[in-house]
Design a protein around this motif. Structure first.
Motif: not given
Length: 386
Positions: A272-301
């Protein structure tokens, strides 16, 4: 005489569109290119963990910021020889486009873990450095641990921190990662000492201070290295962004936040905290020239199998915590946690130039090609011995 049958013009159009939109298709030559890329990696955040984080944080599904992004795919994280990945193979595959073996840092599958090096797999960060972009890596975890290490180092065993960490100062391409911030100071320091080195020796040899905290960074240092005991990753990420956004040629920033749910409340709150940081970062960049990508390295049970709107998802957590039990299987009122990595695909979501190629099912190596193509760089060759 056999007559050739040509498809209806509309059928041909649909076929051409399908081929263009296939996950393996190359981006259109006229498509907008990214100048900057920010890769967010939630360690161990599978589909069920992302869902549970929304329920935990907001009491409703689909409330995370990353769940609002327009492009979504499912990424298979498996190594070459197993179904279930660890963070070493998981991140190496994303950042190099080459699947490998568990425990291995950005080397090809010809490696023998702990015994013989494999072919070095050129990382996205190394491609960026080679082309003069500025780069940054931030992590809640040890900066020499598998996920951050895969961006800047190559090793046949993820446990060799004294071999991994110094590679940040002796890059194979460019001048190396510009902003490096994470934890692990005590353990990295111990392994360096056992190898006859130290933070002080590395700093002196490369004329580059290795700070023990964010507050210790000297004014004007545009290539800070922080190896701390604990790290405020939000503050570190925003500080790194301030530095990297001054780059004339663009930048790559990789941010990892741990989302393992061995402790279900801690893991979900981290996401949840990471997601809030991502939203904050998005506000600081220009999506016209910046790719934002979220993923995980593996799953969990993690499995949500009950609960009601308006009531806490983690009912029963306090009693479990107070009992101090250490079973592999945790049973709360509405959620069950098998405290281990699992094999199912993880989500990848994206927004910005090149994000449209994140769709459907694909191997995690596809994400490397998405990012390379977003920059307009060739991703045909990813393994290198140079």
């Amino acid at each position: 005489m056999t007559r050739l049958k040509f498809p209806h013009p509309l059928a041909a159009l649909f076929l051409a569109t399908a081929l263009l939109l296939a996950p393996g298709a190359r981006a259109d030559e006229g498509a907008p290119r990214a100048r900057n890329i920010i890769l967010f990696v939630a360690d161990a955040a599978g589909v069920s963990t992302v869902n549970a984080a929304s329920l935990h944080g907001y009491g409703e599904p689909l409330r995370l910021h990353i769940q609002q992004w327009p492009h979504l795919g499912l990424s298979d994280t498996s190594p070459v020889d197993r179904f279930v990945s660890d963070s070493a193979n998981g991140m190496s595959s994303i950042i190099t486009g080459v699947r490998t073996r568990n425990g291995v840092i950005s080397q090809g599958p010809d490696v023998v873990r702990g015994e013989r090096d494999g072919t070095p797999s050129k990382t996205l960060l190394e491609h960026a450095e080679e082309r003069g972009l500025r780069t940054g890596v931030i992590s809640t975890q040890s900066i020499a641990d598998a996920t951050p290490a895969a961006t800047y180092a190559h090793a046949n065993d993820r446990r060799k921190w004294a071999e991994i960490f110094p590679q940040a100062f002796a890059p194979r391409h460019g001048d190396g990662v510009d902003v490096l911030m994470g934890t692990g100071r005590e353990r990295i320091g111990t392994q360096l000492a056992e190898a006859g080195s130290s933070f002080e020796a590395l700093a002196e040899r490369h004329d580059r201070p290795i700070y023990a905290s964010l507050d210790a960074i000297e004014d004007g240092n545009t290539r800070p290295v922080v190896v701390a005991d604990t790290l405020d990753v939000r503050a570190a990420t925003l500080r790194a962004l301030d530095v990297l956004q001054q780059a004339p040629e663009g930048y790559l920033l990789v941010v990892e936040w741990d989302a393992h749910t061995d402790d279900i409340r801690k893991g979900l709150q981290n996401l949840v905290d990471f997601d809030r940081l991502i939203a904050e970062v998005q506000q600081r960049v220009d999506l016209a020239d910046t790719l934002l990508l979220f993923t995980a390295d593996h799953s969990f049970g993690v499995l949500v199998d009950g609960g009601e709107r308006g009531k806490p998802l983690l009912a029963g957590y306090d009693a479990w915590k107070a009992a101090g039990t250490d079973e592999d299987l945790v049973r709360l009122d509405h959620i069950m946690v098998n405290r281990t990595h699992t094999a199912e695909e993880v989500i990848a979501t994206a927004i910005g130039p090149g994000a449209e190629r994140v769709r459907g099912y694909f191997p995690s190596t596809h994400l490397f090609r998405v990012m390379m193509d977003a920059w307009g760089w060739s991703s045909a060759s990813t393994a290198t011995g140079d």
